[in-house]
Scaffold this active site. Sequence first.
Site, PDB file in Angstrom:
ATOM      1  N   ALA A 177       0.799  -1.227   0.000  1.00  0.00           N
ATOM      2  CA  ALA A 177       0.000   0.000   0.000  1.00  0.00           C
ATOM      3  C   ALA A 177       0.829   1.272   0.000  1.00  0.00           C
ATOM      4  O   ALA A 177       0.491   2.250  -0.682  1.00  0.00           O
ATOM      5  CB  ALA A 177      -0.936  -0.015   1.213  1.00  0.00           C
ATOM      6  N   ARG A 178       1.911   1.295   0.758  1.00  0.00           N
ATOM      7  CA  ARG A 178       2.651   2.539   0.954  1.00  0.00           C
ATOM      8  C   ARG A 178       3.527   2.920  -0.230  1.00  0.00           C
ATOM      9  O   ARG A 178       4.080   4.026  -0.271  1.00  0.00           O
ATOM     10  CB  ARG A 178       3.523   2.416   2.198  1.00  0.00           C
ATOM     11  CG  ARG A 178       4.578   1.322   2.149  1.00  0.00           C
ATOM     12  CD  ARG A 178       5.147   1.096   3.531  1.00  0.00           C
ATOM     13  NE  ARG A 178       6.165   0.045   3.584  1.00  0.00           N
ATOM     14  CZ  ARG A 178       6.694  -0.407   4.727  1.00  0.00           C
ATOM     15  NH1 ARG A 178       6.290   0.100   5.875  1.00  0.00           N
ATOM     16  NH2 ARG A 178       7.610  -1.346   4.722  1.00  0.00           N
ATOM     17  N   ARG A 230       1.400  -1.182   4.831  1.00  0.00           N
ATOM     18  CA  ARG A 230       1.926  -2.034   3.755  1.00  0.00           C
ATOM     19  C   ARG A 230       0.945  -3.113   3.317  1.00  0.00           C
ATOM     20  O   ARG A 230       0.833  -3.418   2.127  1.00  0.00           O
ATOM     21  CB  ARG A 230       3.221  -2.685   4.255  1.00  0.00           C
ATOM     22  CG  ARG A 230       3.794  -3.810   3.413  1.00  0.00           C
ATOM     23  CD  ARG A 230       5.022  -4.379   4.110  1.00  0.00           C
ATOM     24  NE  ARG A 230       5.475  -5.646   3.562  1.00  0.00           N
ATOM     25  CZ  ARG A 230       6.499  -5.790   2.727  1.00  0.00           C
ATOM     26  NH1 ARG A 230       7.164  -4.725   2.315  1.00  0.00           N
ATOM     27  NH2 ARG A 230       6.866  -6.987   2.305  1.00  0.00           N
ATOM     28  N   ARG A 248       3.442 -12.203  -0.152  1.00  0.00           N
ATOM     29  CA  ARG A 248       3.884 -13.452   0.471  1.00  0.00           C
ATOM     30  C   ARG A 248       2.735 -14.467   0.461  1.00  0.00           C
ATOM     31  O   ARG A 248       2.837 -15.511   1.080  1.00  0.00           O
ATOM     32  CB  ARG A 248       4.322 -13.230   1.923  1.00  0.00           C
ATOM     33  CG  ARG A 248       5.477 -12.269   2.116  1.00  0.00           C
ATOM     34  CD  ARG A 248       6.756 -12.770   1.490  1.00  0.00           C
ATOM     35  NE  ARG A 248       7.890 -11.891   1.828  1.00  0.00           N
ATOM     36  CZ  ARG A 248       8.186 -10.767   1.211  1.00  0.00           C
ATOM     37  NH1 ARG A 248       7.432 -10.368   0.181  1.00  0.00           N
ATOM     38  NH2 ARG A 248       9.216 -10.031   1.563  1.00  0.00           N
ATOM     39  N   HIS A 301       7.272  -2.361  -7.669  1.00  0.00           N
ATOM     40  CA  HIS A 301       7.357  -2.028  -6.244  1.00  0.00           C
ATOM     41  C   HIS A 301       8.258  -0.813  -6.057  1.00  0.00           C
ATOM     42  O   HIS A 301       8.854  -0.296  -6.990  1.00  0.00           O
ATOM     43  CB  HIS A 301       7.960  -3.200  -5.460  1.00  0.00           C
ATOM     44  CG  HIS A 301       7.088  -4.401  -5.350  1.00  0.00           C
ATOM     45  ND1 HIS A 301       6.434  -4.751  -4.193  1.00  0.00           N
ATOM     46  CD2 HIS A 301       6.758  -5.352  -6.263  1.00  0.00           C
ATOM     47  CE1 HIS A 301       5.752  -5.870  -4.391  1.00  0.00           C
ATOM     48  NE2 HIS A 301       5.919  -6.245  -5.647  1.00  0.00           N
ATOM     49  N   SER A 302       8.392  -0.391  -4.814  1.00  0.00           N
ATOM     50  CA  SER A 302       9.440   0.536  -4.396  1.00  0.00           C
ATOM     51  C   SER A 302       9.753   0.221  -2.931  1.00  0.00           C
ATOM     52  O   SER A 302       8.911  -0.354  -2.220  1.00  0.00           O
ATOM     53  CB  SER A 302       8.985   1.996  -4.534  1.00  0.00           C
ATOM     54  OG  SER A 302       8.096   2.376  -3.508  1.00  0.00           O
ATOM     55  N   TYR A 303      10.966   0.524  -2.467  1.00  0.00           N
ATOM     56  CA  TYR A 303      11.951   1.237  -3.239  1.00  0.00           C
ATOM     57  C   TYR A 303      13.281   0.517  -3.119  1.00  0.00           C
ATOM     58  O   TYR A 303      13.419  -0.389  -2.295  1.00  0.00           O
ATOM     59  CB  TYR A 303      12.054   2.696  -2.761  1.00  0.00           C
ATOM     60  CG  TYR A 303      12.710   2.887  -1.402  1.00  0.00           C
ATOM     61  CD1 TYR A 303      14.032   3.269  -1.313  1.00  0.00           C
ATOM     62  CD2 TYR A 303      11.992   2.678  -0.242  1.00  0.00           C
ATOM     63  CE1 TYR A 303      14.639   3.443  -0.091  1.00  0.00           C
ATOM     64  CE2 TYR A 303      12.591   2.845   0.984  1.00  0.00           C
ATOM     65  CZ  TYR A 303      13.925   3.230   1.068  1.00  0.00           C
ATOM     66  OH  TYR A 303      14.520   3.378   2.293  1.00  0.00           O
ATOM     67  N   TYR A 353      16.647 -10.750  -0.074  1.00  0.00           N
ATOM     68  CA  TYR A 353      16.408 -11.610   1.075  1.00  0.00           C
ATOM     69  C   TYR A 353      15.524 -12.762   0.643  1.00  0.00           C
ATOM     70  O   TYR A 353      14.968 -12.756  -0.458  1.00  0.00           O
ATOM     71  CB  TYR A 353      15.726 -10.845   2.215  1.00  0.00           C
ATOM     72  CG  TYR A 353      14.667  -9.857   1.774  1.00  0.00           C
ATOM     73  CD1 TYR A 353      13.526 -10.272   1.068  1.00  0.00           C
ATOM     74  CD2 TYR A 353      14.797  -8.499   2.042  1.00  0.00           C
ATOM     75  CE1 TYR A 353      12.573  -9.379   0.660  1.00  0.00           C
ATOM     76  CE2 TYR A 353      13.834  -7.589   1.626  1.00  0.00           C
ATOM     77  CZ  TYR A 353      12.725  -8.031   0.941  1.00  0.00           C
ATOM     78  OH  TYR A 353      11.784  -7.134   0.521  1.00  0.00           O
ATOM     79  N   GLU A 376      11.976  -2.818  -8.397  1.00  0.00           N
ATOM     80  CA  GLU A 376      11.922  -1.944  -7.223  1.00  0.00           C
ATOM     81  C   GLU A 376      12.367  -0.551  -7.656  1.00  0.00           C
ATOM     82  O   GLU A 376      13.541  -0.316  -7.935  1.00  0.00           O
ATOM     83  CB  GLU A 376      12.824  -2.478  -6.112  1.00  0.00           C
ATOM     84  CG  GLU A 376      12.382  -3.802  -5.515  1.00  0.00           C
ATOM     85  CD  GLU A 376      11.349  -3.643  -4.405  1.00  0.00           C
ATOM     86  OE1 GLU A 376      10.995  -2.485  -4.087  1.00  0.00           O
ATOM     87  OE2 GLU A 376      10.910  -4.676  -3.872  1.00  0.00           O
TER      88      GLU A 376
END
Length: 419
Positions: A177-178, A230, A248, A301-303, A353, A376
């Site tokens: 979300a963010r 998020r 996920r 996505h970011s960032y 990761y 990203e």
Amino acid sequence: MKIFLLLPAFFVSITATFVSYEGNKVYQLHPKNEAHVNFIASYSEHAHFDFWSQPRILGLTTTVMVHPESQDQFVQALFKEQIPFNILIENVESVIQAERTRHSQLSKLDRGRISFTEYHRLDEIQAYLQQLSEDYPDIVEFTLFQSTYDANALSLVKIGQRTVDRPVIFIECGIHAREWIAPATCLYIIQELVENEDNRNMIENVDWYIIPVVNPDGYEYSHTTERLWRKTRLPNPGSTCVGVDGNRNFDYHWMEEGGASSNPCSETYAGVAAFDQSETIGVRDVASEYSAQTRLFLSIHSYGQYILYPWGYTSESPDNVDELQELAEQIEAAIAGVNGTRYTIGTTYNVLYAASGISPDWAKGSLGIDLSYTIELPGGGQYGFDLPASRISDVVAETFEGIKAAHSYIENNVSKANK
């Protein structure tokens, strides 16, 4: 396809309408060895720590927001472990307040219009997409599908001839979300494909299926209440913590290899089961329906400035790693050619990761879409997720050059990519 409140306990406080991040600091950590990386990772599940980036590659920085109650102890630990660090943001709330002030000063556009000098709310985005479908009915189809917990809906935009014999580039944005710059990038791609005559060649031989906001509930909540939210917004049974990390929640090696959390309060909570969120069900249904045509799957996505390909759940590389690397390098070079912005390339697991149950892994592993990536996008200097609106146009424009490179590759290699 179908047509159709509670907060983490220790992280923030609510003042008036908005959640306050008063006193939260953002630290940049500079791990020098594997012991440093492992020590930093030990904080991942702590409620007072929100990791904004956590790359595995030495030489890249880790960025984490820390609640005031844990800052002194954390800094002492960093000194003890001899991990270099600096403070990126002294007070997160001051940055967010500045963003709200900027937004309040912007003039509202007519409904059905869009700009890249501001971040748009969900209703503005959907009104624009609806208007496009009315103005360009020969090449644009707009559908609202898959209702959500907060009675919003996901949007699907199909651009091109939309026939079963044409290759498809499938793009999804805004699952976190963010990350406001991600939906803005999807909107820019849509606008350039539809409204810019110079790009009409990009829809002559390829169709585009785009979901601009995968997580509409969370996206709206990040605008109205908690800027750094998020996850989704579905309450978790037996927990005071809300939402699931949509990235996920896909059913490919879901919850394996430590790549997600079983803690409902974690930012990487994978849910009770794979596809237990309406948002990921929506992506699953649409992407599955068109998987036979899809040659490229992109999750925006970011960032962090990364171009990542599978796998996220294991350190092993996929069989077509050479092709994935080749295309990623072409995308990266095209982006860098605009403003000099450079991206790090590699597998999700080895660059960032462990991340299990993510959409590009699922697209490749379950749907057989060989070319699947996470992109990203850049952050805003010291702003992180809070990329200033003044930087939107630069980021989306340079990213579109990378999208052009991806399109050229797909168009020129259709026969090679056929299954």
